[in-house]
Design a protein around this motif. Structure first.
Motif, short mmCIF file in Angstrom:
data_model
loop_
_atom_site.label_atom_id
_atom_site.label_comp_id
_atom_site.label_asym_id
_atom_site.label_seq_id
_atom_site.Cartn_x
_atom_site.Cartn_y
_atom_site.Cartn_z
N ASN A 190 -22.82 72.30 -39.47
CA ASN A 190 -23.00 73.08 -40.68
C ASN A 190 -24.37 72.85 -41.31
O ASN A 190 -25.01 73.79 -41.79
CB ASN A 190 -21.90 72.74 -41.69
N ARG A 191 -24.84 71.60 -41.28
CA ARG A 191 -26.17 71.32 -41.84
C ARG A 191 -27.26 71.97 -41.01
O ARG A 191 -28.22 72.53 -41.55
CB ARG A 191 -26.40 69.80 -41.90
N VAL A 192 -27.12 71.87 -39.70
CA VAL A 192 -28.11 72.48 -38.81
C VAL A 192 -28.14 73.99 -39.01
O VAL A 192 -29.21 74.60 -39.07
CB VAL A 192 -27.81 72.13 -37.34
N MET A 193 -26.97 74.62 -39.11
CA MET A 193 -26.92 76.06 -39.28
C MET A 193 -27.50 76.49 -40.62
O MET A 193 -28.09 77.56 -40.74
CB MET A 193 -25.46 76.55 -39.16
N TYR A 194 -27.34 75.64 -41.64
CA TYR A 194 -27.95 75.94 -42.95
C TYR A 194 -29.47 75.98 -42.83
O TYR A 194 -30.12 76.91 -43.32
CB TYR A 194 -27.52 74.89 -43.96
N LEU A 195 -30.03 75.00 -42.14
CA LEU A 195 -31.47 74.97 -41.94
C LEU A 195 -31.94 76.13 -41.06
O LEU A 195 -32.98 76.74 -41.31
CB LEU A 195 -31.89 73.64 -41.31
N VAL A 196 -31.16 76.43 -40.02
CA VAL A 196 -31.52 77.54 -39.13
C VAL A 196 -31.51 78.86 -39.88
O VAL A 196 -32.37 79.72 -39.66
CB VAL A 196 -30.53 77.58 -37.93
N ASN A 197 -30.54 79.04 -40.78
CA ASN A 197 -30.50 80.27 -41.58
C ASN A 197 -31.74 80.40 -42.45
O ASN A 197 -32.27 81.51 -42.62
CB ASN A 197 -29.24 80.28 -42.45
N ILE A 198 -32.19 79.29 -43.01
CA ILE A 198 -33.40 79.31 -43.84
C ILE A 198 -34.60 79.74 -43.00
O ILE A 198 -35.39 80.61 -43.40
CB ILE A 198 -33.65 77.94 -44.48
N VAL A 199 -34.74 79.13 -41.82
CA VAL A 199 -35.85 79.49 -40.93
C VAL A 199 -35.76 80.95 -40.51
O VAL A 199 -36.76 81.67 -40.47
CB VAL A 199 -35.86 78.57 -39.69
N GLY A 200 -34.54 81.41 -40.19
CA GLY A 200 -34.35 82.80 -39.80
C GLY A 200 -34.76 83.77 -40.90
O GLY A 200 -35.43 84.78 -40.64
N LEU A 201 -34.41 83.46 -42.14
CA LEU A 201 -34.80 84.30 -43.27
C LEU A 201 -36.32 84.28 -43.47
O LEU A 201 -36.92 85.31 -43.82
CB LEU A 201 -34.09 83.84 -44.54
N MET A 202 -36.95 83.14 -43.23
CA MET A 202 -38.41 83.06 -43.33
C MET A 202 -39.06 83.94 -42.28
O MET A 202 -40.07 84.62 -42.55
CB MET A 202 -38.86 81.60 -43.16
#
Length: 277
Positions: A190-202
């Protein structure tokens, strides 16, 4: 057992998948479109995996959902796309085996987060370096009447392209299998996916700023320039506003054809009126 811990059957399966990632990533632009770019090509690449995972009649709804999942926007260098295909395949296999281990939306989030970095590296290496070196040498030989010119240019272009595509897909798949087990087992997913979502939005935000070129030429004398004023408040405000407008129209189930007509007609009208450039 082999030294890498794989049985003969597992090695054969891995080679088969690696070849599939290679050939299908090279065909990823065969159905390129302006709306979602390489999404159809990516679906073609991941289709064998989805067909294998959801082959039973009772899995038809899951298969449809997976196909729909991979119709999302995708744009990446073809050679580095094999890595994304490999990693996505490992995630789809993990999700099919244990649906509670991850949110299926995280699969597209990982794809989105990888598009920008892999495109930057891939385009610079293959288009900006290898192609120029290969064809510069090829042209030089061809100018002297040597048949080796075009042959050498294609060979030099092909070798690194094949190596990166084949081994990239294999590495993406094996690394994905390895680290997904660690992440799902330790509760870090869940933590990794949260960070991945941030990068994806960037990445998506950067694409909006770089790919949508809408400006306004409105000025009032030499003292006021609307575009400069908007840039000082919020750079790329107009492209972002139109992106949100398109998103709102899609959420309202407005047909793609009507949206295209709106963009074309509105763009021509606002350009003629001198509101947008």
């Amino acid at each position: 057992m082999a030294d890498n811990g794989l049985t003969t059957e597992q090695r054969k399966d891995l080679r088969k998948k690696s070849w599939s990632f290679t050939w299908r990533s090279w065909a990823i632009q065969a159905s390129w479109n302006y709306e979602r770019q390489m999404n159809m090509g990516f679906l073609y690449g991941i289709a064998p995996t989805l067909n294998r995972l959801y082959s039973k009649p009772e899995d038809l709804d899951k298969k449809k959902a997976a196909y729909q999942r991979h119709m999302a926007f995708y744009n990446c260098t073809p050679q580095t796309s094999s890595f994304v295909l490999g990693l996505t395949t490992s995630m789809e296999e993990e999700y099919a085996k244990n649906p509670s281990s991850m949110d299926p939306d995280s699969i597209n989030a990982v794809k989105s987060s990888l598009m920008g970095p892999l495109s930057g590296v891939g385009d610079s290496f293959f288009q900006g370096t290898i192609r120029i070196l290969a064809f510069s040498l090829g042209i030089n030989l061809a100018q002297h009447g040597s048949i080796l010119g075009p042959i050498l240019a294609m060979v030099i272009s092909f070798i690194p392209s094949f190596a990166v595509t084949y081994w990239g897909g294999q590495f993406g798949y094996t690394a994905g299998k390895k680290y997904l087990k660690i992440l799902t087992g330790s509760g870090l997913m869940n933590r990794v996916m949260y960070l991945v979502n941030i990068v994806g939005l960037m990445v998506i935000g950067a694409m909006i700023a770089s790919m949508i070129g809408i400006t306004t030429p409105i000025k009032m004398g030499s003292a006021f320039n609307l575009q400069k004023t908007l840039n000082s408040i919020f750079p790329q405000m107009i492209p972002l506003a139109f992106t949100f407008l398109m998103y709102w129209m899609l959420r309202k189930k407005v047909g793609t054809g009507w949206i295209l007509l709106f963009c074309i007609g509105g763009g021509i009208l606002l350009s003629v009126l001198g509101i947008f450039a």
